[in-house]
Structures are given as structure tokens and as C-alpha cells.
Write a protein that holds these residues in place. Structure first.
Motif, short mmCIF file in Angstrom:
data_model
loop_
_atom_site.label_atom_id
_atom_site.label_comp_id
_atom_site.label_asym_id
_atom_site.label_seq_id
_atom_site.Cartn_x
_atom_site.Cartn_y
_atom_site.Cartn_z
N SER A 232 2.36 -1.16 3.88
CA SER A 232 2.03 -0.68 2.53
C SER A 232 2.00 0.84 2.49
O SER A 232 2.40 1.44 1.49
CB SER A 232 0.71 -1.27 2.04
OG SER A 232 -0.37 -0.78 2.78
N GLU B 31 5.58 1.97 2.30
CA GLU B 31 6.07 1.74 0.94
C GLU B 31 5.54 2.80 -0.03
O GLU B 31 6.28 3.30 -0.89
CB GLU B 31 5.66 0.35 0.46
CG GLU B 31 6.36 -0.76 1.22
CD GLU B 31 5.73 -2.12 1.02
OE1 GLU B 31 4.64 -2.23 0.41
OE2 GLU B 31 6.32 -3.11 1.49
N LYS B 32 4.26 3.15 0.09
CA LYS B 32 3.66 4.16 -0.80
C LYS B 32 4.28 5.53 -0.58
O LYS B 32 4.54 6.26 -1.55
CB LYS B 32 2.15 4.22 -0.57
CG LYS B 32 1.40 3.03 -1.11
CD LYS B 32 -0.08 3.15 -0.79
CE LYS B 32 -0.86 1.95 -1.32
NZ LYS B 32 -2.30 2.10 -1.05
N ILE C 145 14.23 4.05 5.28
CA ILE C 145 12.99 4.05 6.08
C ILE C 145 13.07 5.02 7.25
O ILE C 145 12.05 5.53 7.72
CB ILE C 145 12.65 2.62 6.54
CG1 ILE C 145 11.22 2.56 7.05
CG2 ILE C 145 13.65 2.15 7.58
CD1 ILE C 145 10.73 1.16 7.30
#
Length: 74
Positions: free
Chosen positions: A48, A51-52, A62
Motif C-alpha cells: 500500500s 501504491e501511495k 515500480i
């Protein structure tokens, strides 16, 4: 040789010309967590958080956030 995942927080802040504090604000991740990652004091990161950070900095790949590097065995 072993492999190690490296989180590139320092590079991200430099490339995007923002401070850790600003990244913390726009990603909604605690400043202390980002600081620990930037200084190598934290060895794990949740999906998470990745992702943030990607959303906050408009990152599509990524590999801009994390990298896999070779480390020599001690």
C-alpha cells in the motif's frame, strides 16, 4: 551473491524536487516511515505504501520506487 530490495526514497525526492515532508503529505504516509526508509533503518515496506507513493508522484513503473541489487555476503 545475495540480492537485496532497495527503496529509492532519497532518489525520488531529489528527482521530483520535493522534501520527505511534502512526500509524506501527498502520499499520506507517516514522515517517520519515509525517513526510516530513506536512511536505511527500515527494511520492509507495504504494497500500500508503494501504491501511495506511485500515485502521489504519478509513477507508472515500480522500478522507479524499488530496485533489486547484488550484495556481497559477509
Amino acid at each position: 551473491m545475495n540480492k537485496k530490495v532497495v527503496v529509492k526514497i532519497k532518489e525520488l525526492t531529489q528527482v521530483n524536487h520535493i522534501s520527505l515532508r511534502k512526500l509524506s503529505e501527498i502520499s499520506n504516509i507517516r514522515l517517520a516511515s519515509l525517513s526510516e526508509l530513506a536512511n536505511g533503518k527500515r527494511e520492509s515496506m507495504s504494497f500500500s505504501h508503494i501504491e501511495k507513493i506511485a500515485a502521489a508522484l504519478n509513477i507508472q513503473d515500480i522500478r522507479e520506487i524499488i530496485d533489486l541489487v547484488d550484495v556481497e555476503e559477509e
